[in-house]
Design a protein around this motif. Structure first.
Motif, mmCIF file in Angstrom:
data_model
loop_
_atom_site.group_PDB
_atom_site.id
_atom_site.type_symbol
_atom_site.label_atom_id
_atom_site.label_comp_id
_atom_site.label_asym_id
_atom_site.label_seq_id
_atom_site.Cartn_x
_atom_site.Cartn_y
_atom_site.Cartn_z
ATOM 1 N N UNK A 97 0.820 -1.205 0.000
ATOM 2 C CA UNK A 97 0.000 0.000 0.000
ATOM 3 C C UNK A 97 0.857 1.259 0.000
ATOM 4 N N UNK A 98 0.357 2.276 -0.700
ATOM 5 C CA UNK A 98 1.016 3.573 -0.766
ATOM 6 C C UNK A 98 0.190 4.598 -0.003
ATOM 7 N N UNK A 99 0.853 5.426 0.769
ATOM 8 C CA UNK A 99 0.235 6.544 1.482
ATOM 9 C C UNK A 99 1.114 7.751 1.196
ATOM 10 N N UNK A 100 0.580 8.736 0.483
ATOM 11 C CA UNK A 100 1.400 9.870 0.097
ATOM 12 C C UNK A 100 0.554 11.113 -0.110
ATOM 13 N N UNK A 117 -4.088 8.928 -1.044
ATOM 14 C CA UNK A 117 -3.422 10.196 -1.327
ATOM 15 C C UNK A 117 -4.171 11.377 -0.734
ATOM 16 N N UNK A 118 -3.437 12.448 -0.529
ATOM 17 C CA UNK A 118 -4.012 13.686 -0.051
ATOM 18 C C UNK A 118 -3.067 14.369 0.906
ATOM 19 N N UNK A 119 -3.271 15.650 1.083
ATOM 20 C CA UNK A 119 -2.377 16.443 1.928
ATOM 21 C C UNK A 119 -2.371 15.967 3.376
ATOM 22 N N UNK A 120 -3.482 15.443 3.868
ATOM 23 C CA UNK A 120 -3.560 15.027 5.272
ATOM 24 C C UNK A 120 -3.532 13.519 5.450
ATOM 25 N N UNK A 121 -3.258 12.770 4.393
ATOM 26 C CA UNK A 121 -3.324 11.316 4.469
ATOM 27 C C UNK A 121 -2.153 10.727 5.250
ATOM 28 N N UNK A 122 -0.998 11.407 5.224
ATOM 29 C CA UNK A 122 0.186 10.880 5.874
ATOM 30 C C UNK A 122 0.667 11.863 6.923
ATOM 31 N N UNK A 123 0.666 11.440 8.150
ATOM 32 C CA UNK A 123 1.310 12.197 9.214
ATOM 33 C C UNK A 123 2.647 11.525 9.459
ATOM 34 N N UNK A 124 3.737 12.270 9.296
ATOM 35 C CA UNK A 124 5.045 11.672 9.491
ATOM 36 C C UNK A 124 5.167 11.218 10.930
ATOM 37 N N UNK A 125 5.362 9.922 11.110
ATOM 38 C CA UNK A 125 5.443 9.347 12.442
ATOM 39 C C UNK A 125 6.650 8.433 12.532
ATOM 40 N N UNK A 126 7.772 8.953 13.018
ATOM 41 C CA UNK A 126 8.969 8.127 13.110
ATOM 42 C C UNK A 126 8.882 7.061 14.195
ATOM 43 N N UNK A 127 7.791 7.002 14.913
ATOM 44 C CA UNK A 127 7.629 6.030 15.989
ATOM 45 C C UNK A 127 6.971 4.735 15.520
#
Length: 134
Positions: A97-100, A117-127
Protein backbone atom coordinates in the motif's frame (compact mmCIF):
# COMPACT_ATOMS: atom_id res chain seq x y z
CA UNK A 1 38.45 1.23 6.26
CA UNK A 2 35.20 1.09 4.32
CA UNK A 3 35.01 2.34 0.77
CA UNK A 4 31.66 4.11 0.90
CA UNK A 5 30.41 7.39 -0.35
CA UNK A 6 28.97 9.64 2.31
CA UNK A 7 27.68 13.15 2.00
CA UNK A 8 27.12 15.45 4.92
CA UNK A 9 24.95 18.55 4.80
CA UNK A 10 24.38 21.32 7.32
CA UNK A 11 20.84 22.06 8.49
CA UNK A 12 19.33 24.12 11.28
CA UNK A 13 19.32 21.06 13.53
CA UNK A 14 22.96 20.17 12.84
CA UNK A 15 24.80 17.82 10.51
CA UNK A 16 22.75 15.37 8.45
CA UNK A 17 24.52 12.57 6.59
CA UNK A 18 23.48 10.39 3.69
CA UNK A 19 23.54 6.60 3.77
CA UNK A 20 24.38 4.49 0.72
CA UNK A 21 23.77 0.74 0.54
CA UNK A 22 25.69 -0.30 -2.57
CA UNK A 23 24.88 -2.89 -5.22
CA UNK A 24 25.85 -6.36 -4.01
CA UNK A 25 25.32 -5.47 -0.33
CA UNK A 26 22.70 -7.41 1.64
CA UNK A 27 21.44 -6.08 4.97
CA UNK A 28 18.99 -7.65 7.40
CA UNK A 29 17.76 -5.05 9.87
CA UNK A 30 16.17 -1.63 10.09
CA UNK A 31 17.44 1.80 9.11
CA UNK A 32 16.38 4.79 11.23
CA UNK A 33 18.01 8.07 10.19
CA UNK A 34 17.53 11.81 9.99
CA UNK A 35 19.34 11.92 6.63
CA UNK A 36 18.88 10.68 3.09
CA UNK A 37 19.07 6.96 2.25
CA UNK A 38 19.96 5.36 -1.09
CA UNK A 39 19.50 1.61 -1.54
CA UNK A 40 21.18 -0.05 -4.53
CA UNK A 41 21.60 -3.40 -2.74
CA UNK A 42 19.12 -5.50 -0.76
CA UNK A 43 17.51 -4.57 2.56
CA UNK A 44 15.26 -6.90 4.53
CA UNK A 45 13.89 -4.50 7.09
CA UNK A 46 12.18 -1.16 7.48
CA UNK A 47 13.39 2.33 6.62
CA UNK A 48 12.50 5.42 8.63
CA UNK A 49 13.98 8.67 7.36
CA UNK A 50 13.10 12.27 8.10
CA UNK A 51 14.49 13.13 4.67
CA UNK A 52 14.56 11.37 1.26
CA UNK A 53 14.71 7.67 0.40
CA UNK A 54 15.95 6.61 -3.04
CA UNK A 55 15.65 2.98 -4.17
CA UNK A 56 17.88 2.53 -7.24
CA UNK A 57 17.12 0.30 -10.24
CA UNK A 58 18.97 -2.64 -8.67
CA UNK A 59 17.68 -1.87 -5.15
CA UNK A 60 15.38 -4.29 -3.32
CA UNK A 61 13.56 -3.50 -0.08
CA UNK A 62 11.48 -6.10 1.76
CA UNK A 63 9.94 -3.97 4.47
CA UNK A 64 8.05 -0.76 5.14
CA UNK A 65 9.29 2.71 4.21
CA UNK A 66 8.34 5.88 6.13
CA UNK A 67 9.93 9.14 4.96
CA UNK A 68 9.40 12.70 3.75
CA UNK A 69 10.27 12.18 0.02
CA UNK A 70 10.86 8.97 -1.94
CA UNK A 71 12.09 8.08 -5.43
CA UNK A 72 11.67 4.40 -6.27
CA UNK A 73 13.08 2.82 -9.42
CA UNK A 74 13.74 -0.63 -7.92
CA UNK A 75 11.64 -3.20 -6.03
CA UNK A 76 9.72 -2.68 -2.80
CA UNK A 77 7.59 -5.23 -0.98
CA UNK A 78 5.85 -3.46 1.90
CA UNK A 79 3.92 -0.30 2.64
CA UNK A 80 5.34 3.07 1.60
CA UNK A 81 4.36 6.15 3.63
CA UNK A 82 5.62 9.46 2.29
CA UNK A 83 4.60 12.75 3.88
CA UNK A 84 5.29 14.80 0.74
CA UNK A 85 6.16 13.53 -2.79
CA UNK A 86 6.44 9.86 -3.83
CA UNK A 87 7.89 9.21 -7.29
CA UNK A 88 7.68 5.76 -8.91
CA UNK A 89 9.84 5.71 -12.03
CA UNK A 90 11.23 3.45 -14.73
CA UNK A 91 10.76 -0.26 -14.08
CA UNK A 92 9.90 0.14 -10.40
CA UNK A 93 7.91 -2.74 -8.88
CA UNK A 94 5.96 -1.99 -5.72
CA UNK A 95 3.84 -4.58 -3.94
CA UNK A 96 2.14 -2.94 -0.97
CA UNK A 97 0.00 0.00 0.00
CA UNK A 98 1.02 3.57 -0.77
CA UNK A 99 0.24 6.54 1.48
CA UNK A 100 1.40 9.87 0.10
CA UNK A 101 0.46 13.53 -0.11
CA UNK A 102 1.52 13.62 -3.79
CA UNK A 103 2.28 10.83 -6.26
CA UNK A 104 4.08 10.73 -9.59
CA UNK A 105 3.91 7.34 -11.33
CA UNK A 106 5.34 6.60 -14.76
CA UNK A 107 3.42 4.18 -17.04
CA UNK A 108 6.26 1.62 -16.93
CA UNK A 109 5.82 1.04 -13.17
CA UNK A 110 4.35 -2.20 -11.82
CA UNK A 111 2.20 -1.43 -8.75
CA UNK A 112 0.06 -3.89 -6.80
CA UNK A 113 -1.72 -2.50 -3.74
CA UNK A 114 -3.92 0.31 -2.52
CA UNK A 115 -3.11 3.97 -2.93
CA UNK A 116 -4.14 6.60 -0.37
CA UNK A 117 -3.42 10.20 -1.33
CA UNK A 118 -4.01 13.69 -0.05
CA UNK A 119 -2.38 16.44 1.93
CA UNK A 120 -3.56 15.03 5.27
CA UNK A 121 -3.32 11.32 4.47
CA UNK A 122 0.19 10.88 5.87
CA UNK A 123 1.31 12.20 9.21
CA UNK A 124 5.04 11.67 9.49
CA UNK A 125 5.44 9.35 12.44
CA UNK A 126 8.97 8.13 13.11
CA UNK A 127 7.63 6.03 15.99
CA UNK A 128 6.24 3.29 13.71
CA UNK A 129 7.06 -0.30 14.50
CA UNK A 130 10.49 -1.47 13.43
CA UNK A 131 9.67 -5.19 13.29
CA UNK A 132 11.63 -6.91 10.54
CA UNK A 133 9.48 -8.56 7.88
CA UNK A 134 10.20 -12.26 7.63
Amino acid sequence: MFNSKSKTTQTDSGLISSTLIGNGTNIIGNIDTNGDVRIDGTLKGNIISKAKVFIGPMGIVEGDINCRHADITGQVTGSVKVSELLQLKGKAAVSGDLHSAKLLMEPTVNFNGKCHMGANIVDFNPEISLAVNE
